[in-house]
Design a protein around this motif. Sequence first.
Motif, PDB file in Angstrom:
ATOM      1  N   GLY A 100       0.837  -1.244  -0.050  1.00 25.28           N
ATOM      2  CA  GLY A 100       0.225   0.216  -0.028  1.00 25.28           C
ATOM      3  C   GLY A 100       1.170   1.347  -0.728  1.00 25.28           C
ATOM      4  N   PHE A 101       1.187   1.669   1.295  1.00 25.95           N
ATOM      5  CA  PHE A 101       2.112   2.727   1.368  1.00 25.95           C
ATOM      6  C   PHE A 101       3.399   2.940   2.020  1.00 25.95           C
ATOM      7  N   TYR A 102       4.063   4.126   1.113  1.00 23.31           N
ATOM      8  CA  TYR A 102       5.921   4.013   1.865  1.00 23.31           C
ATOM      9  C   TYR A 102       5.417   4.834   2.430  1.00 23.31           C
ATOM     10  N   ALA A 103       6.138   5.048   3.180  1.00 26.10           N
ATOM     11  CA  ALA A 103       7.233   7.132   3.604  1.00 26.10           C
ATOM     12  C   ALA A 103       7.999   7.318   2.750  1.00 26.10           C
ATOM     13  N   PRO A 104       7.702   8.542   2.024  1.00 23.44           N
ATOM     14  CA  PRO A 104       8.482   8.975   1.397  1.00 23.44           C
ATOM     15  C   PRO A 104      10.331   8.728   1.638  1.00 23.44           C
ATOM     16  N   SER A 105      10.761   9.022   2.836  1.00 19.93           N
ATOM     17  CA  SER A 105      11.919   8.422   2.838  1.00 19.93           C
ATOM     18  C   SER A 105      12.521   8.104   2.610  1.00 19.93           C
ATOM     19  N   VAL A 106      12.001   6.358   1.883  1.00 18.67           N
ATOM     20  CA  VAL A 106      12.195   4.587   2.069  1.00 18.67           C
ATOM     21  C   VAL A 106      11.612   4.880   0.645  1.00 18.67           C
ATOM     22  N   ARG A 107      10.762   5.315   0.121  1.00 17.65           N
ATOM     23  CA  ARG A 107       9.939   5.409  -1.786  1.00 17.65           C
ATOM     24  C   ARG A 107      10.873   5.166  -2.461  1.00 17.65           C
ATOM     25  N   GLY A 108      10.765   3.676  -2.866  1.00 22.80           N
ATOM     26  CA  GLY A 108      12.356   3.621  -4.401  1.00 22.80           C
ATOM     27  C   GLY A 108      13.661   2.223  -4.116  1.00 22.80           C
ATOM     28  N   ARG A 109      13.682   2.437  -2.210  1.00 19.89           N
ATOM     29  CA  ARG A 109      14.469   2.146  -1.392  1.00 19.89           C
ATOM     30  C   ARG A 109      14.089  -0.046  -1.209  1.00 19.89           C
ATOM     31  N   PHE A 110      12.699   0.434  -0.138  1.00 23.84           N
ATOM     32  CA  PHE A 110      12.548  -0.072   0.352  1.00 23.84           C
ATOM     33  C   PHE A 110      10.688  -1.112  -0.443  1.00 23.84           C
ATOM     34  N   THR A 111      10.904  -2.627   0.068  1.00 24.20           N
ATOM     35  CA  THR A 111      10.045  -2.944  -0.705  1.00 24.20           C
ATOM     36  C   THR A 111       9.423  -4.079   0.154  1.00 24.20           C
ATOM     37  N   ILE A 112       8.231  -4.209   0.272  1.00 25.22           N
ATOM     38  CA  ILE A 112       7.304  -4.743   1.481  1.00 25.22           C
ATOM     39  C   ILE A 112       6.152  -5.807   1.020  1.00 25.22           C
ATOM     40  N   SER A 113       6.577  -7.052   1.399  1.00 30.99           N
ATOM     41  CA  SER A 113       5.775  -7.935   0.653  1.00 30.99           C
ATOM     42  C   SER A 113       5.527  -9.132   1.427  1.00 30.99           C
ATOM     43  N   GLN A 114       4.337  -9.960   1.159  1.00 30.10           N
ATOM     44  CA  GLN A 114       4.219 -11.145   1.856  1.00 30.10           C
ATOM     45  C   GLN A 114       4.085 -12.226   1.195  1.00 30.10           C
ATOM     46  N   ASP A 115       4.558 -13.708   1.873  1.00 33.48           N
ATOM     47  CA  ASP A 115       4.539 -14.778   1.196  1.00 33.48           C
ATOM     48  C   ASP A 115       3.081 -15.455   1.719  1.00 33.48           C
ATOM     49  N   LYS A 116       1.920 -15.832   0.866  1.00 34.83           N
ATOM     50  CA  LYS A 116       0.881 -15.452   1.373  1.00 34.83           C
ATOM     51  C   LYS A 116       0.318 -17.055   1.898  1.00 34.83           C
ATOM     52  N   ALA A 117       1.162 -17.644   2.174  1.00 37.27           N
ATOM     53  CA  ALA A 117       1.278 -19.248   1.881  1.00 37.27           C
ATOM     54  C   ALA A 117       1.921 -19.390   3.380  1.00 37.27           C
TER      55      ALA A 117
END
Length: 122
Positions: A57-74
């Motif tokens: 959904g959202f990223y803090a401006p300070s990390v956008r483009g450098r951090f990626t959140i993801s999830q292993d749904k299983a």
Amino acid sequence: QVQLVESGGGSVPAGGSLRLSCEVSLSTHDRDCMAWFRQAPGKEREGVASLYIGIPGFYAPSVRGRFTISQDKAKGTVYLQMTNLKPEDSAMYYCVADNSCEGWWSGDFRFWGQGTQVTVSS
């Protein structure tokens, strides 16, 4: 019963990368919204990134483009891939969960992990 367990923190030089993991043992509904927060000594807690039902959904401006959140749904495990780390990224990182992402930046989550420390040297 420990419900959120973070791992993957450590010490890296500026420009390095780390991947944080959060093992989740909650009902599906209670982990609809997952997020990462961080807090450095003497600073306010900051929302870093969120995802809802597995969708970033959202990223803090300070990390956008450098951090990626993801999830292993299983597994339900949530990750935070951090690249091009900067000294100002140094903080304790917390994994959080709840059934809604509404107002997520306020940090109003029922479930919190114990945190994992990230230290970036210049």
